[in-house]
Motif scaffolding. Structure first.
Motif, PDB file in Angstrom:
ATOM      1  N   GLU A   1       0.883  -0.807   0.206  1.00 49.46           N
ATOM      2  CA  GLU A   1       0.123   0.078  -0.337  1.00 49.46           C
ATOM      3  C   GLU A   1       0.934   1.607  -0.059  1.00 49.46           C
ATOM      4  N   LEU A   2      -0.015   2.581  -0.924  1.00 52.13           N
ATOM      5  CA  LEU A   2       1.605   2.793  -0.969  1.00 52.13           C
ATOM      6  C   LEU A   2       0.780   4.957  -0.980  1.00 52.13           C
ATOM      7  N   GLY A   3      -0.891   4.574  -0.928  1.00 59.51           N
ATOM      8  CA  GLY A   3      -1.154   6.359  -0.669  1.00 59.51           C
ATOM      9  C   GLY A   3      -0.674   6.099  -2.041  1.00 59.51           C
ATOM     10  N   ASN A   4      -0.673   8.291  -2.907  1.00 57.43           N
ATOM     11  CA  ASN A   4      -0.397   8.719  -4.090  1.00 57.43           C
ATOM     12  C   ASN A   4       0.939   8.236  -4.463  1.00 57.43           C
ATOM     13  N   PHE A   5       1.167   8.076  -5.530  1.00 59.25           N
ATOM     14  CA  PHE A   5       2.314   7.273  -5.895  1.00 59.25           C
ATOM     15  C   PHE A   5       2.556   7.975  -7.434  1.00 59.25           C
ATOM     16  N   SER A   6       4.079   8.297  -7.721  1.00 62.35           N
ATOM     17  CA  SER A   6       4.160   9.102  -9.278  1.00 62.35           C
ATOM     18  C   SER A   6       5.319   7.968 -10.110  1.00 62.35           C
ATOM     19  N   GLU A   7       5.045   7.601 -10.947  1.00 59.95           N
ATOM     20  CA  GLU A   7       6.531   7.651 -11.792  1.00 59.95           C
ATOM     21  C   GLU A   7       6.992   9.104 -13.043  1.00 59.95           C
ATOM     22  N   PHE A   8       8.785   8.530 -11.919  1.00 62.13           N
ATOM     23  CA  PHE A   8       9.784   9.608 -12.127  1.00 62.13           C
ATOM     24  C   PHE A   8      11.086   9.126 -13.172  1.00 62.13           C
TER      25      PHE A   8
ATOM     26  N   ARG B   1       9.783  -0.087  -0.618  1.00 61.91           N
ATOM     27  CA  ARG B   1      10.119   0.856   0.604  1.00 61.91           C
ATOM     28  C   ARG B   1       9.133   1.537   0.581  1.00 61.91           C
ATOM     29  N   ALA B   2       8.688   2.273  -0.250  1.00 67.59           N
ATOM     30  CA  ALA B   2       7.661   2.770  -0.349  1.00 67.59           C
ATOM     31  C   ALA B   2       6.744   2.430   0.794  1.00 67.59           C
ATOM     32  N   ASP B   3       6.595   1.267   0.386  1.00 69.27           N
ATOM     33  CA  ASP B   3       5.079   0.857   1.277  1.00 69.27           C
ATOM     34  C   ASP B   3       5.147   0.726   2.493  1.00 69.27           C
ATOM     35  N   LYS B   4       6.589   0.577   3.016  1.00 67.80           N
ATOM     36  CA  LYS B   4       7.224   0.470   4.725  1.00 67.80           C
ATOM     37  C   LYS B   4       7.380   2.153   5.292  1.00 67.80           C
ATOM     38  N   LEU B   5       7.607   3.039   4.224  1.00 68.73           N
ATOM     39  CA  LEU B   5       7.308   4.386   4.473  1.00 68.73           C
ATOM     40  C   LEU B   5       5.538   4.724   4.275  1.00 68.73           C
ATOM     41  N   TYR B   6       4.976   4.337   4.004  1.00 69.43           N
ATOM     42  CA  TYR B   6       3.482   4.817   3.777  1.00 69.43           C
ATOM     43  C   TYR B   6       2.510   5.075   5.493  1.00 69.43           C
TER      44      TYR B   6
END
Length: 402
Positions: free
Chosen positions: A163-170, A325-330
């Motif tokens: 689960e990431l919430g809002n994410f974008s491609e960079f 990593r994004a999942d853990k931060l979220y």
């Protein structure tokens, strides 16, 4: 090889966001940029270098179409005066110097007005990446591994394991290829309404693909902004680089387009200038080096000390992220503050072989050396060690005495 960059919109949004302020406030600034390959085991053959030259020449033949200019004008903070300038703007191959004189087999240096050279960084890196992976490997095999991994990632987003919430491609600058990035964007866009929980794919930094797939183009400022505005004027104390950069940004945009980058000359020094006015005006801050958990806690504490509710602000994480990593931060931060993610290489160039770690950074502005002093050792870049030492001493003095 087919042409790699086919539109001048094929650039990251922050190049246009910065470009407008450069046009209005710093049009006489001149910069030098240098390419650096951080991979120790990568070598660009002479054939690759020749192909890179040819691809950059093709890029320099492009012009904005009226339809593309109309799209840029529809972005609420981009003004007609800047769009009119872009109607006349064109890349200049004469601004590039490309040689084989480096341990990795490739040097790229660009010199000229900041208005020009800033726009070259992302297309040049995208060209270098695609040429390398098409010529150094069996590209078809790489592409199949890319699609397989992409499918596996998307399944994890669908079934709720992540689960990431809002994410974008960079991922434009380090993508496997234009085709690979577009497939990833298209798949994530189609999947957006089917992702589990709060996970939502918002957009991409690639303005061309944002337009094509009706996504949000994402991006505000890069390290070059703080480096050039703060260090390119001979009268400025470089330890106050962030103040000069934030001040110019607010003059241009007010409360719009407000995500501040914290780590150009260390986040601790940034916080000296990110006081009540700027912390209120900017909607959030972006993380690009250092421990993300320590950084996030530091920013939350800073907002609270200023009397600002952190839940009205956003932490944008963009440093070497994957979905795990994004999942853990979220999960760690989402109840404390708004969280968003910009995920690059993991989306646009995840294959069976390691991705390139390549950058182009500003090394001079108006004849002055400039430097990035990152929160992560090794992520900085400066051509003159004496200037880097001088800048470090300026920062240390300010931290101890201001």
């Amino acid at each position: 090889m087919e042409q790699i960059i086919n539109s001048l919109l094929e650039n990251d949004l922050y190049k246009f966001s910065m470009g407008q302020v450069i046009y209005h406030q710093f049009s006489d600034y001149k910069t030098t940029w240098d390419f650096k390959c951080r991979n120790k085991d990568v070598y660009f053959t002479s054939e690759m270098v020749e192909e890179i030259k040819e691809q950059i020449k093709l890029y320099c033949n492009l012009r904005f179409t009226e339809n593309e200019l109309e799209y840029l004008h529809s972005i609420k903070w981009l003004k007609g005066s800047y769009v009119d300038f872009l109607r006349l703007w064109q890349p200049r191959y004469e601004d590039f110097e490309i040689t084989t004189d480096a341990d990795c087999g490739l040097t790229i240096e660009t010199k000229g007005t900041w208005l020009n050279t800033s726009m070259y960084e992302i297309p040049a890196l995208a060209i270098v990446n695609e040429v390398y992976f098409r010529m150094a490997y069996d590209y078809d095999e790489l592409f199949e591994s890319f699609k397989k991994r992409l499918d596996e990632k998307c399944e994890k987003l669908k079934d709720g394991k992540l689960e990431l919430g809002n994410f974008s491609e960079f991922g434009l600058r380090r993508r496997l290829s234009a085709k690979a990035q577009e497939i990833a964007i298209e798949k994530l866009a189609d999947l957006s309404g089917k992702m589990h929980g709060t996970t939502k794919f918002i957009g991409t930094s690639n303005v061309y693909l944002a337009k094509k797939y009706n996504l949000t183009p994402v991006g505000t400022m890069a390290h070059e902004w703080i480096m050039c505005v703060g260090q390119g004027n001979h009268k400025h104390n470089p330890a106050y680089s962030n103040w000069y950069a934030l001040d110019a940004w607010v003059k241009e945009y007010g409360i719009l387009n407000g995500t501040a980058l914290t780590d150009t000359i260390t986040t601790d020094c940034f916080l000296k200038d990110f006081q009540l006015t700027y912390a209120t005006l900017f909607s959030g801050v972006r993380h690009d080096s250092g421990d993300p958990f320590e950084w996030g806690e530091k920013m939350i504490k800073h907002y609270k000390n200023l009397g600002i509710n952190p839940q009205n602000k956003t932490l944008l994480f963009s440093d070497s992220l994957d979905f795990e990593r994004a999942d853990k931060l979220y999960k760690y931060f989402s109840k404390k503050i708004n969280v968003a993610f910009g995920i690059g290489t993991y989306i646009s160039n995840d294959t069976d072989v390691p991705a390139l770690n390549i950058v182009m950074k500003t090394t001079k502005c108006n004849g002055m050396d400039v430097a990035k002093i990152s929160d992560t050792p090794g992520k900085g870049m400066c051509r003159n060690p004496k200037y880097e030492h001088y800048l470090t001493r300026c920062i240390d003095w300010r931290m101890q005495n201001d």
